[in-house]
Design a protein around this motif. Sequence first.
Motif, PDB file in Angstrom:
ATOM      1  N   UNK C 287       1.734 -18.155 -37.467  1.00 41.02           N
ATOM      2  CA  UNK C 287       2.159 -19.087 -36.694  1.00 41.02           C
ATOM      3  C   UNK C 287       2.802 -20.300 -37.060  1.00 41.02           C
ATOM      4  N   UNK C 288       2.462 -20.662 -38.372  1.00 39.50           N
ATOM      5  CA  UNK C 288       3.200 -21.827 -38.855  1.00 39.50           C
ATOM      6  C   UNK C 288       4.645 -21.380 -39.093  1.00 39.50           C
ATOM      7  N   UNK C 289       4.584 -20.186 -39.676  1.00 36.03           N
ATOM      8  CA  UNK C 289       6.127 -19.630 -40.086  1.00 36.03           C
ATOM      9  C   UNK C 289       6.898 -19.699 -39.137  1.00 36.03           C
ATOM     10  N   UNK C 290       6.420 -19.099 -37.907  1.00 41.81           N
ATOM     11  CA  UNK C 290       7.102 -18.934 -36.315  1.00 41.81           C
ATOM     12  C   UNK C 290       7.496 -20.217 -36.110  1.00 41.81           C
ATOM     13  N   UNK C 291       6.722 -21.310 -36.186  1.00 39.23           N
ATOM     14  CA  UNK C 291       6.935 -22.654 -35.650  1.00 39.23           C
ATOM     15  C   UNK C 291       8.120 -23.340 -36.672  1.00 39.23           C
ATOM     16  N   UNK C 328       8.028 -18.667 -29.532  1.00 45.27           N
ATOM     17  CA  UNK C 328       7.261 -19.298 -28.535  1.00 45.27           C
ATOM     18  C   UNK C 328       6.319 -18.229 -28.180  1.00 45.27           C
ATOM     19  N   UNK C 329       6.716 -17.054 -27.966  1.00 42.84           N
ATOM     20  CA  UNK C 329       5.701 -15.985 -27.534  1.00 42.84           C
ATOM     21  C   UNK C 329       4.628 -15.524 -28.606  1.00 42.84           C
ATOM     22  N   UNK C 330       5.243 -15.468 -29.855  1.00 37.48           N
ATOM     23  CA  UNK C 330       4.317 -15.358 -30.921  1.00 37.48           C
ATOM     24  C   UNK C 330       3.100 -16.487 -30.991  1.00 37.48           C
ATOM     25  N   UNK C 331       3.444 -17.459 -31.125  1.00 34.42           N
ATOM     26  CA  UNK C 331       2.651 -18.707 -31.357  1.00 34.42           C
ATOM     27  C   UNK C 331       1.753 -18.957 -30.051  1.00 34.42           C
ATOM     28  N   UNK C 332       2.240 -18.681 -28.907  1.00 33.07           N
ATOM     29  CA  UNK C 332       1.465 -18.847 -27.616  1.00 33.07           C
ATOM     30  C   UNK C 332       0.303 -17.648 -27.721  1.00 33.07           C
ATOM     31  N   UNK C 352      -2.264 -24.285 -20.940  1.00 33.39           N
ATOM     32  CA  UNK C 352      -0.921 -24.673 -20.454  1.00 33.39           C
ATOM     33  C   UNK C 352       0.208 -24.981 -21.261  1.00 33.39           C
ATOM     34  N   UNK C 353      -0.095 -24.934 -22.710  1.00 29.61           N
ATOM     35  CA  UNK C 353       1.097 -24.905 -23.506  1.00 29.61           C
ATOM     36  C   UNK C 353       1.506 -23.363 -23.526  1.00 29.61           C
ATOM     37  N   UNK C 354       0.671 -22.421 -23.627  1.00 28.12           N
ATOM     38  CA  UNK C 354       1.220 -21.269 -23.527  1.00 28.12           C
ATOM     39  C   UNK C 354       1.813 -20.747 -22.483  1.00 28.12           C
ATOM     40  N   UNK C 360       9.383 -20.837 -20.734  1.00 28.61           N
ATOM     41  CA  UNK C 360      10.669 -21.530 -21.383  1.00 28.61           C
ATOM     42  C   UNK C 360      11.293 -20.070 -22.032  1.00 28.61           C
ATOM     43  N   UNK C 361      10.801 -18.948 -22.393  1.00 26.28           N
ATOM     44  CA  UNK C 361      11.472 -17.778 -22.736  1.00 26.28           C
ATOM     45  C   UNK C 361      12.284 -17.221 -21.672  1.00 26.28           C
ATOM     46  N   UNK C 362      11.929 -17.216 -20.275  1.00 27.01           N
ATOM     47  CA  UNK C 362      12.992 -16.774 -19.372  1.00 27.01           C
ATOM     48  C   UNK C 362      13.819 -17.688 -18.988  1.00 27.01           C
TER      49      UNK C 362
END
Lengths: 399, 249, 384
Positions: C287-291, C328-332, C352-354, C360-362
């Motif tokens: 997750x950190x790497x994706x961020x 965003x998808x991965x972290x969520x 709610x963040x998820x 946001x993706x779409x």
Amino acid sequence: MDLRFTEEENAFRDEVRSFFRTEIPAEIRRKVSEGRRLSREDYVISQRILNARDWAVPHWPLEWGGQPWTPIQRYIFTEELLQAAVPLPLQFNCYMVGPVIAAFGSEEQKKRFLPRIANLDDWWCQGFSEPGAGSDLASLKTRALREGDFYVVDGQKTWTTLGQYADWIFCLVRTDPTVKKQAGISFLLIDMKTPGITVRPIITIDGRHEVNEIFFDNVRVPIENLVGEENKGWDYAKFLLANERTGIARIGLSKERIARIKRLAKEVPVGTGTLWDNRDFRARVASVEIELKALEITQMRVVATQSKTGSSKPDPASSILKIKGSELQQTTTELLLEAAGPYALLTGDQIGAGPNEPPGGFDWVDAAAPTYFNNRKVTIYGGSNEIQRNVIARAILGL
Amino acid sequence: MKLLVCVKRVVDFNVKIRVKPDGSGVELANIKMSMNPFDEIAVEEAVRLKEQGKVTEIVAVSIGPQQAGETIRTALAMGADRGILVKTDATVEPLAVAKILAKVVEQEKPDLVIMGKQAIDDDANQTGQMLAALLGWPQGTFAFKVAVGEGSIDVTREVDGGLQTVGLKLPAIVTTDLRLNEPRYASLPNIMKAKKKPLDETSPETLGIDVSPRLKVIKTVEPGGRKAGVKVGSVAELVQKLKVEAGVL
Amino acid sequence: MNFDLTPEQMLLKDSIDRLIASRYSSLEKREAYRKEPLGFSEAIWAQFAELGLLGLPFSEEDGGFGGGPVETMVVMEALGRGLSLEPYLTTVVLGGGFLRHAGSAEQKAAYIPEIVVGNLKLALAQTERQARYDLADIATTAEKTDRGYVIDGQKSLVLAGDSADLFVVSARTSGEQRSQYGVTLFLVDANTPGISRRTYSTQDGGRATEIEFSGTIVSTDAILGPVDGGYPFLEHVIGETIAALSAEAVGAMESLHQLTVEYLKTRKQFGVSIGSFQTLQHRAVDMLMALEQARSMEMYAAMMVGSDNADERRSAISAAKVQINRSARFVGQEAVQLHGGIGMTMEYIGAHYFKRLTMIESLFGDTAHHLHQVARVGGLVAAA
């Protein structure tokens, strides 16, 4: 916030770029680009050209041939070198044993070894891993017993890359079996011509002889070949491994490979057009390029922090670079394999006589699969990616 | 009326601090630093006094490394008029701070000096008092409310068991407590203005102050972790535990 | 090459970070704002105005503060960290962007000061049902008459469309339905006769409006930018908006990752904190790497969005959106999984963040759309 290099940095980039592309023999660079095997002579020629320009060991201390470069210049240098498909100066010499001797060795050792390391007069290999000591390196068993002015070394090292060419090996050996495993290790320099050393090749999945097993049987090593203090070897090894991790993202190399894949894809016929016309293939390439761009910026962020704090100390963020960089290197080799398609099946070994034609009519496809196979190593060596994740979890996330 | 407000650059209150491995202090490398929250309250009070027309000029002063200039910029962006950075990379103890400030007061001749009652890094709670002693000025510490009159100031202080109001003749020293006010956020227009406000630099040497330490840090340790609590099943059980185990009832 | 904020940017960051941290300190507060008449906190909006945030990107001559993409990035990151509901993106970045780039001196003078003080909110009426992510697919027409223009057509997914006072409307004045040429932008007062609005709540706690224009008459003063030449502005301003949205996503991912790591440290099972399990540690690292990869592309987008080279700018923005979407998808998803059951509930802020990250993706082009944009021009690395 600004992505641009300064005018001086741009001039520096142009200078190193043109040097790499004009001074290093095209034949050597072609081999690197195509993933062909380099001869010992290729490495030596390339490194000596760099060394003659004082560029073989720019990251070393100034008095031993280093350059007063900023972290940004060093970054530019390495990226340009990789993008020009110039062989990296021999890792074991320039990034491993050299810095350790420069930092911890005696004056005599520095004078004796460093100039020859930089010029590749001596070829060094690494004696760290053992059959029972991989990720858990500190559990190594190769033992060195002090007998007068000598250490007597017995044991076995493995995964010794290009050990078949080596004049010297730097080894981690156990000098005190009675204490905590990290506390009883020493760093020893051993002449490969010493009686009692046997080198046995290991053929890896790419069909090549790149790594070796090395056996030590009653090998007598003069005590002046000990680096630093006895039983402090683990500290030097950590220093060395941290060095190994910097610049390991190899972004320039992945970029070079992607550029080449695009060119090849334009030559591979598919239907009425070429592979490059295939929307899916292009999307997959673009996908890798985007991640690579992100990693490039991540690397620049790390370099910018280094140049701001003036510290070249590797930070845990470099673990991110290693994990992502190695994964992307592997992904680019997958694309290469896909580009070769069914012709990736063919090796270059023609059985029996016949006209000297490249396999399948392409002069590059036989190297595609070996490159792919060989690159599985990059997520394993230099601290496997799982070990890197442990490091980040502890050092950055505090888990 | 001229006002001097003192601001210190400290580790941000949100940062979970870590002790250096050798125990000589806390880790400061790559840590977010901010203005001491009590000093922020002091700046806010100063700006309010200026907005009320009681004060004509606010000078913000900070002692510390080059980056302490950023802390002064924050004060300027909140509404201070100009800044003085007393630049030093040394660790400056409260007495040395007080001596430096006394020197700055001598040069600037403010009618009022406001600062936080303590800094959240060393929690010394000494500088204001020492400065008052060095200058021979009256002091109103732990201010809960401040009212400026003609040549005087009433400071309501938070003391054990309630509030106490003291009347001070100006010039005076006020140190601020938590409930004096709620500091404002720097607005964009003020951030832009702060860019053009003057920030002068001096040093302890120029001011002729010896900052060499009088104290020696023997050891720094992290606080022990909190023990896990227990969940009680009923009010009765809670009362029982408070009586028998805690012995507080 | 540097990635530092200037002292002024640091001060801005400090202000907005603290404002958001105090106003959005809990899910209960956010829910209370969401239930206000406009679906966000008008008090916070007023505070934005007070702090000058609503004038951030406008030039000083126009009554703003001359902030650039990096300043916008700083603000949007903070809004993302707090999961703010205020229509900053639509009014200041999107609406404000059109005024900055395409507005006439009169239009700027009329509207920008009103935006800066918080009196005027904008929304973009652009997307149509058939268009998906194609910016040029515009069927809404604007016909020239002696009284000005008559607008007819339907617009969908007008973000924050119910609270907007002024719409930027894209309409076709000539050309085929999907032609880039022939698009004209108009500034249309929301209360103009012939406009009907139907508003929906969105999955992420916001609002979006379906708008019908039937015989809506606007004067020629309403034309924003050149007649028939609106498309380049659409593309440019939406590029800037994607850069800003990327920053919001990074802020949200940062908060969500932090929440997750805290949860791993505090949640106990089998007598130990679950963060001691290597499987979960590695997922938190991923997750950190994706961020961090997303953060790099957020910065890249901010630095490239002002580039004069349109091709380079377009590729950079599309590349950034692809990375942001993937991260965003991965972290969520990972955050929900690592939280277990609690991550599935509406009472937990992490969920709610998820949801916001997923939406946001779409927005302004999904992963496939932008990946195709990059692939179409041959990628980012030149062929050998």
